[in-house]
Design a protein around this motif. Sequence first.
Motif, mmCIF file in Angstrom:
data_model
loop_
_atom_site.group_PDB
_atom_site.id
_atom_site.type_symbol
_atom_site.label_atom_id
_atom_site.label_comp_id
_atom_site.label_asym_id
_atom_site.label_seq_id
_atom_site.Cartn_x
_atom_site.Cartn_y
_atom_site.Cartn_z
ATOM 1 N N CYS A 227 -10.112 11.297 -2.104
ATOM 2 C CA CYS A 227 -10.234 10.052 -2.886
ATOM 3 C C CYS A 227 -11.116 10.249 -4.107
ATOM 4 C CB CYS A 227 -10.740 8.907 -2.013
ATOM 5 S SG CYS A 227 -9.719 8.603 -0.549
ATOM 6 N N GLY A 228 -11.046 11.448 -4.693
ATOM 7 C CA GLY A 228 -11.694 11.692 -5.978
ATOM 8 C C GLY A 228 -13.092 12.250 -5.946
ATOM 9 N N ARG A 229 -13.663 12.486 -4.784
ATOM 10 C CA ARG A 229 -15.059 12.923 -4.702
ATOM 11 C C ARG A 229 -15.316 14.220 -5.471
ATOM 12 N NH1 ARG A 229 -19.840 11.060 -4.638
ATOM 13 N NH2 ARG A 229 -18.932 9.338 -3.430
ATOM 14 N N THR A 230 -14.360 15.146 -5.458
ATOM 15 C CA THR A 230 -14.566 16.432 -6.158
ATOM 16 C C THR A 230 -13.894 16.472 -7.524
ATOM 17 O OG1 THR A 230 -12.621 17.494 -5.184
ATOM 18 C CG2 THR A 230 -14.689 17.631 -3.936
ATOM 19 N N GLY A 231 -13.242 15.392 -7.899
ATOM 20 C CA GLY A 231 -12.542 15.339 -9.182
ATOM 21 C C GLY A 231 -11.145 14.799 -8.988
ATOM 22 N N GLY A 232 -10.184 15.671 -8.607
ATOM 23 C CA GLY A 232 -8.840 15.207 -8.306
ATOM 24 C C GLY A 232 -8.830 14.317 -7.074
ATOM 25 N N GLU B 295 3.840 6.050 -5.183
ATOM 26 C CA GLU B 295 4.069 6.130 -6.626
ATOM 27 C C GLU B 295 2.860 6.654 -7.390
ATOM 28 O OE1 GLU B 295 6.942 5.629 -8.213
ATOM 29 O OE2 GLU B 295 7.834 5.350 -6.222
ATOM 30 N N THR B 296 1.647 6.324 -6.918
ATOM 31 C CA THR B 296 0.432 6.666 -7.656
ATOM 32 C C THR B 296 -0.128 8.031 -7.270
ATOM 33 O OG1 THR B 296 -0.111 4.318 -7.755
ATOM 34 C CG2 THR B 296 -1.888 5.848 -8.263
ATOM 35 N N ILE B 297 -0.017 8.383 -5.999
ATOM 36 C CA ILE B 297 -0.652 9.607 -5.493
ATOM 37 C C ILE B 297 0.363 10.696 -5.147
ATOM 38 C CG2 ILE B 297 -2.177 10.568 -3.735
ATOM 39 C CD1 ILE B 297 -3.530 8.615 -5.736
ATOM 40 N N LEU B 298 1.328 10.389 -4.327
ATOM 41 C CA LEU B 298 2.202 11.441 -3.808
ATOM 42 C C LEU B 298 3.193 11.964 -4.855
ATOM 43 C CD1 LEU B 298 2.972 10.100 -0.204
ATOM 44 C CD2 LEU B 298 1.258 11.787 -0.913
ATOM 45 N N LYS B 299 3.963 11.105 -5.453
ATOM 46 C CA LYS B 299 5.002 11.558 -6.382
ATOM 47 C C LYS B 299 4.446 12.338 -7.572
ATOM 48 C CE LYS B 299 8.829 8.419 -5.374
ATOM 49 N NZ LYS B 299 9.734 7.363 -5.922
ATOM 50 N N PHE C 228 0.829 -1.208 0.000
ATOM 51 C CA PHE C 228 0.000 0.000 0.000
ATOM 52 C C PHE C 228 0.858 1.250 0.000
ATOM 53 C CE2 PHE C 228 -1.753 3.507 2.471
ATOM 54 C CZ PHE C 228 -2.775 3.884 1.620
ATOM 55 N N LEU C 229 1.858 1.314 0.896
ATOM 56 C CA LEU C 229 2.690 2.514 0.990
ATOM 57 C C LEU C 229 3.432 2.776 -0.320
ATOM 58 C CD1 LEU C 229 4.131 2.105 4.600
ATOM 59 C CD2 LEU C 229 2.646 3.953 3.797
ATOM 60 N N LEU D 35 -6.321 2.055 -5.774
ATOM 61 C CA LEU D 35 -5.340 2.982 -6.354
ATOM 62 C C LEU D 35 -4.853 2.478 -7.712
ATOM 63 C CD1 LEU D 35 -3.194 3.847 -3.195
ATOM 64 C CD2 LEU D 35 -4.993 5.231 -4.245
ATOM 65 N N GLU D 36 -4.551 1.193 -7.778
ATOM 66 C CA GLU D 36 -4.045 0.630 -9.030
ATOM 67 C C GLU D 36 -5.098 0.634 -10.134
ATOM 68 O OE1 GLU D 36 -0.755 -2.513 -7.193
ATOM 69 O OE2 GLU D 36 -2.795 -3.211 -7.668
ATOM 70 N N THR D 37 -6.351 0.455 -9.743
ATOM 71 C CA THR D 37 -7.428 0.362 -10.736
ATOM 72 C C THR D 37 -7.902 1.726 -11.218
ATOM 73 O OG1 THR D 37 -8.179 -1.700 -9.712
ATOM 74 C CG2 THR D 37 -9.743 -0.574 -11.171
ATOM 75 N N TYR D 38 -7.990 2.690 -10.301
ATOM 76 C CA TYR D 38 -8.666 3.948 -10.627
ATOM 77 C C TYR D 38 -7.762 5.177 -10.675
ATOM 78 C CZ TYR D 38 -12.881 1.228 -9.918
ATOM 79 O OH TYR D 38 -13.865 0.271 -10.017
#
Length: 422
Positions: free
Chosen positions: A248-253, A97-101, A91-92, A315-318
Motif C-alpha cells: 500500500c505504498g510504504r516503500t514507494g510503489g 482497475e487502479t492496482i491490478l490492471k 472495491f473489487l 485507492l481513488e484518492t491516492y
Amino acid sequence: MTITRPDLSVFETVESEVRSYCRGWPTVFDRAQGAHMYDEDGHAYLDFFAGAGTLNYGHNNPVLKRALIDYIERDGVTHGLDMSTTAKRTFLETFQETILKPRDMNHKVMFPGPTGTNAVEAALKLARKVKGRESIVSFTNAFHGMSLGSLAVTGNAFKRAGAGVPLVHSTLMPFDSYLDGRTPDFLWFERLLEDSGSGLSKPAAVIVETVQGEGGVNVAAAEWLRALADLCHRHDMLLIVDDIQMGCGRTGGFFSFEEAGIQPDIITLSKSIGGYGLPLALTLFKPGLDIWEPGEHNGTFRGNNPAFVTATAALETYWNDAQTEKQTLTRGEQVEPVLRAIADEHPEDVADVRGRGLVWGMELRHEGRATAVARRAFELGLLIETSGPESEVVKLLPPLTIPPEELDEGLRTLARAVRETT
C-alpha cells in the motif's frame, strides 16, 4: 514536554498483562488527526508509528472519513460475511482497475479474515493444497503473524515460544545479507533442494518480506528478490510475498516488490489496505491457483464492508496516478540524510541506517539503547517503536501523507532523543 502521569488503574487491573505498546507510551490517547495523536490532557504527539503501518494516509483522513460517514448514514451494510454487496463490488472493481490492471496482474482476490495473520494462514493453506506438500520455507528474522501457521514461518524466538506447541512444517533460510555477503545468495538453499540426502522435504512455497519490518528493517535487494523468484520457478515452489506492512505504498510503489520487477504467485495485504484503520485483509493469487472449494476457508468477519468503502476511497484518492509513489520516495530522501547525520554524530552508538521509501531503521549498538531513545522521544512528543530480535532498531513509519515540515520536526526530535540518551 511535561507529562503528568495519567490514571491508568483500570488498564492495569482489568486489562491483560499481554498489552505492550501502551507500556512504552504511558498516556491515554483521546483524539488523532493526520500525523498527530492527542492525549486526554491535550498533549500532542507526532506519530512516526502510524498504527504499525496501518495508517499510511494518516489518522482520520478527511476524504476517507467522509466516505465512511456517508455510507453509515445511508444504512449501508456493515456486516455481510462473504455476501455480495455494493461496497464489495465497488472495491473489487476499483482495485482491479487502479492496482491490478496497470501492473499487468490478473490475481484473484480472497477475503480471508480481518487481519494480516488471516491472510498469511490462507496463503500457506492454499500453497499446500495446490502443491500437495507440507513444507514452507521462510527467512531468518521474518515476522508473519501470531497465529500458529504464521508463527511457524516467523523467526523471532520470543514470539515463537508463545505458541506452546511445536511449530512444524517450515524451514528457515538466510535472508539477504544475513551472512554479510560471505556466501553466494541461496547457495545453501539450492544445495539442499538438489541433494536427495539433505533431509529437506521439497517445499510447497517460499514466503518472504521484501523489507523485514518487525525483524529490524532489513531490506532485500532487488537482485536478491529476482534470484529468489527464479529459484522458486526452477524448483516448482510458489513464491508468497507478505506485503502486509510494506504494501500500500510504504516503500514507494503500491506493492513493495514492484522495484524488483517480479510477480509473486501469492500476495498478502492487510494493515493500510483498509485506508482508515478498519480491519481488512486480502490474499491475492494467480488464477490457476484458485482451487478452493466453496467455504473451504472462511470466517465471520471476512467481508468488512465499511473497510471496503474507505479502501475504495483511498485507492481513488491516492492511486489513480503516480503522485503518491513520487511523494513517498521524496519523503524518504528527506529522512535518509538526517538519519545518516545522526549516525555520523554518534558513531560509537549507531551501527547502521537502512530503509526504503518511508520505512527506516536506525540500529543502535548497546543493549537497551533503542528502547531508551524511544522512551525519550515519547517524552519529547514523538511516537516511535523499536524492532529487531533484541529491540535494537529504532523504526520510523510516519504516514505517507505527512507534510515535509512535520517530517522535519519529527526527525529533529529523534536527533535530540539520541543526543540526550548518550
